[in-house]
Motif scaffolding. Structure first.
Motif, short mmCIF file in Angstrom:
data_model
loop_
_atom_site.label_atom_id
_atom_site.label_comp_id
_atom_site.label_asym_id
_atom_site.label_seq_id
_atom_site.Cartn_x
_atom_site.Cartn_y
_atom_site.Cartn_z
N PRO A 328 -4.61 3.40 -11.78
CA PRO A 328 -3.64 2.53 -11.84
C PRO A 328 -3.77 1.80 -12.92
N ASN A 329 -2.38 1.45 -13.66
CA ASN A 329 -2.41 0.56 -14.78
C ASN A 329 -1.82 -0.73 -14.40
N ARG A 330 -2.61 -1.69 -14.55
CA ARG A 330 -2.16 -3.03 -14.02
C ARG A 330 -1.68 -4.03 -15.08
N SER A 331 -0.88 -4.67 -15.03
CA SER A 331 -0.17 -5.70 -15.67
C SER A 331 -0.26 -7.17 -15.09
N MET A 332 -1.04 -8.14 -15.61
CA MET A 332 -0.89 -9.35 -15.00
C MET A 332 -1.13 -10.68 -15.97
N PRO A 333 0.18 -11.59 -16.44
CA PRO A 333 -0.17 -12.56 -17.07
C PRO A 333 -1.07 -13.65 -16.76
N ALA A 334 -1.61 -14.16 -17.64
CA ALA A 334 -2.39 -15.44 -17.42
C ALA A 334 -1.79 -16.52 -16.72
N SER A 335 -2.18 -17.02 -15.55
CA SER A 335 -1.57 -17.99 -14.91
C SER A 335 -2.71 -18.72 -14.19
N PRO A 336 -3.66 -19.50 -14.84
CA PRO A 336 -4.96 -20.16 -14.29
C PRO A 336 -4.44 -21.35 -13.48
N TYR A 337 -5.20 -21.75 -12.44
CA TYR A 337 -5.43 -22.93 -11.70
C TYR A 337 -6.51 -23.61 -12.48
#
Length: 526
Positions: A328-337
């Motif tokens: 699977p090709n995943r995409s996830m923007p950086a959204s850190p706590y």
């Protein structure tokens, strides 16, 4: 008689010194908690009042790294080389076997050099990559990396992902202050809002804890720890179907090949002197079944006719051999706590579509940024102050990360086939724009390669493609239908890129100097 007393005094003194030395060694062993376990050193913990286990000296290492993939292994070597005590815990230390993470862009190779890890692409039959060839409807164009101002050794590299990772693990483990251990981290240990370490299960099933003032989670795209450290919004736009073509010769040697096929792109690039990786993109999360032969039939009847004739026979032979893999090709923007005592890196932190092969470049660039931030710090024990200081990491990484992330997401959407006429025109305009050569191809390829991490340059080229597409529609004579398609082309282009930019963060991406964290300085030495 005097001699007897003198000999007795010397004997007693020596024995006293031996006893004191043994006592000191014993105390050190207790403090450090060193016990032999499965051929490696494990860290013993002592119970505290609240029932937790805690080493007698407080911390087992300066930094715990969860995961020893590309990001984790490179980070371990980098911090170990800077004198930090590093404890790396990796789920499986055997050689990985993956179908992605096999192409390192020139920008990533430059970061590898900066980290002193360039020899990790040696002795693994890695291939130099000098650019891309793009194919569409029987036409093709070649795009070369702008490497004129670099040493001749600088180029992209393609290889077996597992061989590359093993080389980096070996290099990290060769440092005396880096301890590489196989184990599964089950949880982060939190105390009053601060991460103090991890709990993990060893290879032989023992539950242990390890404590450090800083824990860095690099456990990859399947991370089970990221939810406590970020707000993961993972999208799966497509899946890659992977094959290996043996003894095949690509139309352009030492180049990646992108086929603008229907419904989505097909990639080819060498991973050794005798093997070519093929990745067939299948939109959506569901792929034809491999077990019942649907996948092989799909590859032969739908994909093979769109493959360049030079590699058609090799492609079909690879399908018939089997060993078809999917990912699977995943995409996830950086959204850190921002969390005291912990940090996310690598694919656990930020992912983009792998079409452009930019993941390792982003990870290595992040490591360089983090190394430079940590270098002036003597110790990492003040978790709240360190956390506030490391907020600058999220801003300083943006030029490289956001450029590569945005380009990957935008290019994938442009390169996919669509029944919409405006999207068809955008796809054709992109191919024709890159075929113009000169700055029209050098600009985009320098962005893709990580050599020009400038988000504004990316946006300008993206809309230049859209305007070029509108110009093709309106010349020599515009018609109401063509004007309408041109308007929808601009609207569609905006609908592709602006949501990606919004997810990346407009302010951090284009105006990082306006973010207060950009100016954070290392806390003073106490």
């Amino acid at each position: 008689m005097a001699d007897s007393y003198l000999l007795g005094f010397i004997f007693v003194s020596v024995m006293t010194l031996v006893a004191l030395w043994c006592d000191v060694v014993s105390r050190r062993r207790k403090v450090n908690g060193i016990v032999s376990s499965t051929g490696t050193d494990s860290l013993k913990s002592v119970p505290t009042i609240d029932g937790e286990c805690r080493p007698a000296d407080g911390f087992d290492a300066d930094v715990i790294i969860v995961g020893a993939g590309v990001a984790g292994a490179a980070l371990a070597h980098t911090l170990g080389k800077d004198g930090r005590r590093v404890h790396v815990i990796e789920r499986d230390l055997s050689e990985p076997d993956r179908i992605v993470g096999e192409l390192l862009q020139p920008g990533g190779y430059l970061k590898l050099i900066e980290l002193g890890l360039e020899d990790c692409v040696e002795e693994i039959d890695a291939q130099q990559v000098f650019g891309y060839a793009i194919f569409k409807d029987g036409k093709h164009t070649r795009l070369s990396y702008p490497l004129e101002n670099f040493h001749q050794d600088v180029s992209g590299r393609s290889f077996h992902n597992g061989r590359f990772i093993q080389r980096m693990r070996e290099k990290a483990a060769s440092l005396p202050n880096v301890r590489l251990e196989q184990g599964v981290v089950t949880s982060l240990l939190k105390e009053k809002g601060t991460i103090r370490g991890v709990q993990y299960k060893t290879k032989d099933g023992h539950q242990l804890t390890s404590f450090a003032p800083l824990t860095i989670v690099c456990d990859g795209c399947f991370s089970n720890l990221r939810r406590s450290l970020c707000n993961p919004k993972v999208e799966v736009p497509s899946c890659f179907v992977g094959l290996v073509l043996e003894n095949s010769h690509l139309p352009y040697s030492n180049h990646g090949h992108v086929i603008l096929a229907d419904p989505s792109p097909i990639l080819f690039y060498p991973i050794s002197s005798t093997e070519v990786r093929c990745l067939v993109d299948v939109p959506g999360q569901k792929v034809p079944s491999i077990a019942n032969g649907e996948m092989a039939n799909h590859l032969k009847t739908v994909v093979a006719p769109q493959v360049p004739p030079e590699i058609y026979d090799s492609f079909v032979a690879a399908v018939e051999r089997g060993n078809i893999r999917t990912m699977p090709n995943r995409s996830m923007p950086a959204s850190p706590y921002p969390t005291p005592g912990a940090l996310l890196m690598g694919d656990a932190f930020n992912m983009r579509h792998p079409l452009t092969g930019g993941g390792m470049t982003v990870a290595l660039s992040d490591i360089v940024v983090l190394r430079d931030l940590l270098k002036p710090l003597r110790d990492l024990n003040d978790a709240p102050t360190l956390c506030k200081y490391l907020e600058s990491f999220y801003t300083l990484r943006k030029p490289v990360a956001s450029t590569i992330n945005t380009l990957a997401g935008a290019l994938y959407k442009v390169f996919c086939a669509s029944p919409d006429q405006a999207r068809k025109e955008m796809r054709q305009a992109c191919f024709d724009y890159l075929s113009l050569g000169g700055g029209f191809s050098a600009g985009p390829i320098s962005l893709l390669s990580g050599l020009n991490p400038r988000p504004l340059s990316l946006v300008l080229h993206f809309f230049a493609v859209a305007i070029y597409g509108v110009g093709r529609l309106l010349l020599p004579f515009p018609s109401p239908k063509r004007i309408w398609i041109g308007a929808r082309l601009i609207s569609g282009a905006s609908g592709i890129i602006f949501p990606i930019i919004k997810a990346e963060g407009v302010r951090q991406m284009f105006f990082p100097a306006t973010v207060p964290a950009y100016y954070r300085r290392a806390p003073p030495v106490k």
